[in-house]
Design an enzyme around this catalytic site. Structure first.
Site, short mmCIF file in Angstrom:
data_model
loop_
_atom_site.label_atom_id
_atom_site.label_comp_id
_atom_site.label_asym_id
_atom_site.label_seq_id
_atom_site.Cartn_x
_atom_site.Cartn_y
_atom_site.Cartn_z
N GLU A 66 0.83 -1.20 0.00
CA GLU A 66 0.00 0.00 0.00
C GLU A 66 0.87 1.25 0.00
O GLU A 66 1.91 1.31 0.65
CB GLU A 66 -0.95 -0.02 1.20
CG GLU A 66 -1.97 -1.15 1.06
CD GLU A 66 -2.97 -1.24 2.20
OE1 GLU A 66 -4.03 -1.86 1.98
OE2 GLU A 66 -2.70 -0.72 3.30
N CYS A 108 -1.17 6.17 9.95
CA CYS A 108 0.05 5.56 10.47
C CYS A 108 -0.26 4.27 11.22
O CYS A 108 -1.12 4.24 12.10
CB CYS A 108 0.74 6.56 11.41
SG CYS A 108 2.25 5.93 12.15
#
Length: 384
Positions: free
Chosen positions: A105, A355
């Site tokens: 990703e 994150c």
């Protein structure tokens, strides 16, 4: 300058063609010399590849027809393909990118004055940090140069084609996606060289950031190979907590890690004398005011700025997210010691692009022996 020879692992097609995205400028020039061509042809082709995101030799109009024909016979420009795109309400875009039969990703994060691309370096991750979704997926393999720089190439092509919508061009790259970059230096460094190269993406070394959890031997080698901005995934004020949430700490403890960071800063111009500390806030694990005081004492000899990162949950995770009040108190303690402290704004959490949320699609999750061996190793790193 790193050295990575054109080897069979750079061959990407059944016809045995070389993917030019696997080559930095030094290697590209060697490739053209082997073709019997002048080395300036390498610069011309790189400019087409990276300035214009061109992957068709026939469109390279300042390359003569004979050479274009020769290139089509022996080479290609093949970036990994986007197989899924998700767009967040805040403008963040997450792309699932096919690398062989797996996915990694890549995340595009636009802001008022910049656009940052978060790039993956491995399929999965070997370090098993307890608060990170990627680590829970297991580890499969390192990404090749073409699969790393190809993420930037693919994103730049998509964003460039969307200029009419006002999307900002990529100004910053952070090696903070899936994987531990320092466990893949032989591919990460040439990819970053292309990011910095004027015939590549031409980014400033202060705008390319590598983040590491603390593979100390590789960090020492990094400083001899390339100069980029450094961020460290610290996440704890003492070894007791870090041993639990960042297992590599059992091999390279905080003192050893920070000593290596200071050595890197002595060599680096990109960091302007200080490192970025990343500290994920885990509710009642590492977010108390006593932890903030410990962290300030720990970092007193390491010039730094501190990013406090609200933890982003994923299924079955054993942690909770710190409350805003606990984060605020923690931040104020650090600022009272004079540290520049920033609470990172969460971006893309509605599409699992924030994150610690990147997971990709790691098909083979059984390589535990390899994963254990890779923890703390700087594997087969070449520096010249």
């Amino acid at each position: 300058m790193s050295e990575q020879l054109v080897t069979p692992e750079n061959v990407t097609t059944k016809d045995g063609k070389i993917n030019l995205l696997d080559l930095n400028r030094q290697q590209m020039r060697e490739f053209f010399k082997d073709l019997g061509e002048k080395t300036f042809r390498a610069d011309q082709v790189m400019k087409w590849m990276y300035h214009y995101c061109c992957d068709n030799f026939d469109e390279m109009t300042d390359i003569n027809k004979v050479l274009r024909g020769k290139l089509k016979e022996v080479a290609e420009i093949r970036a990994p393909e986007v197989v899924e795109e998700q767009r967040s309400s805040d403008g963040t875009i997450k792309w699932a990118i096919a690398v062989g039969d797996q996915r990694v990703e890549t995340v595009y994060i636009p802001e008022d004055d910049r656009a940052t691309l978060c790039v993956s370096s491995q399929v999965g991750c070997a370090l098993e940090c307890k608060f990170c979704s990627t680590a829970q997926q297991g580890f499969n393999r390192n990404l090749r140069v073409s699969e790393i720089i190809g993420q930037v190439w693919r994103a730049a092509k998509i964003v460039g084609a969307a200029k009419v919508t006002g999307q900002r061009p990529i100004t910053n790259v952070v090696m903070m996606g899936m994987g531990e970059p320092l466990l893949n230096l032989n591919n990460v460094v040439p990819a970053m060289e292309i990011m910095l190269d004027d015939f590549g993406f031409g980014l400033s070394k202060r705008r390319v950031t590598l983040s590491t959890s603390g593979v100390v031997p590789a960090l020492d080698k990094l400083g001899d190979m390339i100069d980029v901005a450094l961020a460290i995934s610290l996440h704890a004020p003492n070894d007791e907590i870090r041993d639990e949430i960042v297992p590599i700490n059992k091999k390279y403890n905080i003192e050893t890690f920070l000593a290596a960071v200071r050595r890197y800063l002595e060599k680096s111009n990109a960091n302007q004398g200080r490192v970025t500390i990343e500290y994920v806030m885990l509710d009642h694990v590492n977010d108390g005011t006593e932890h903030a005081h410990q962290l300030a004492e720990l970092l007193k000899d390491t010039p730094c700025k501190i990013n406090l990162i609200p933890w982003n949950p994923f299924p079955d995770a054993p942690y909770g997210r710190s409350s805003n009040s606990r984060i605020d108190r923690f931040s104020k303690v650090l600022m009272s010691y004079g540290f520049t402290t920033i609470v990172r704004k969460t971006r893309g959490d509605d599409i699992d692009a924030a994150c610690g949320q990147l997971a990709g699609d790691v098909i083979d999750r059984t390589k535990r022996t390899l994963r254990k061996r890779m923890q703390g190793e700087a594997i087969d790193i070449k520096a010249v």
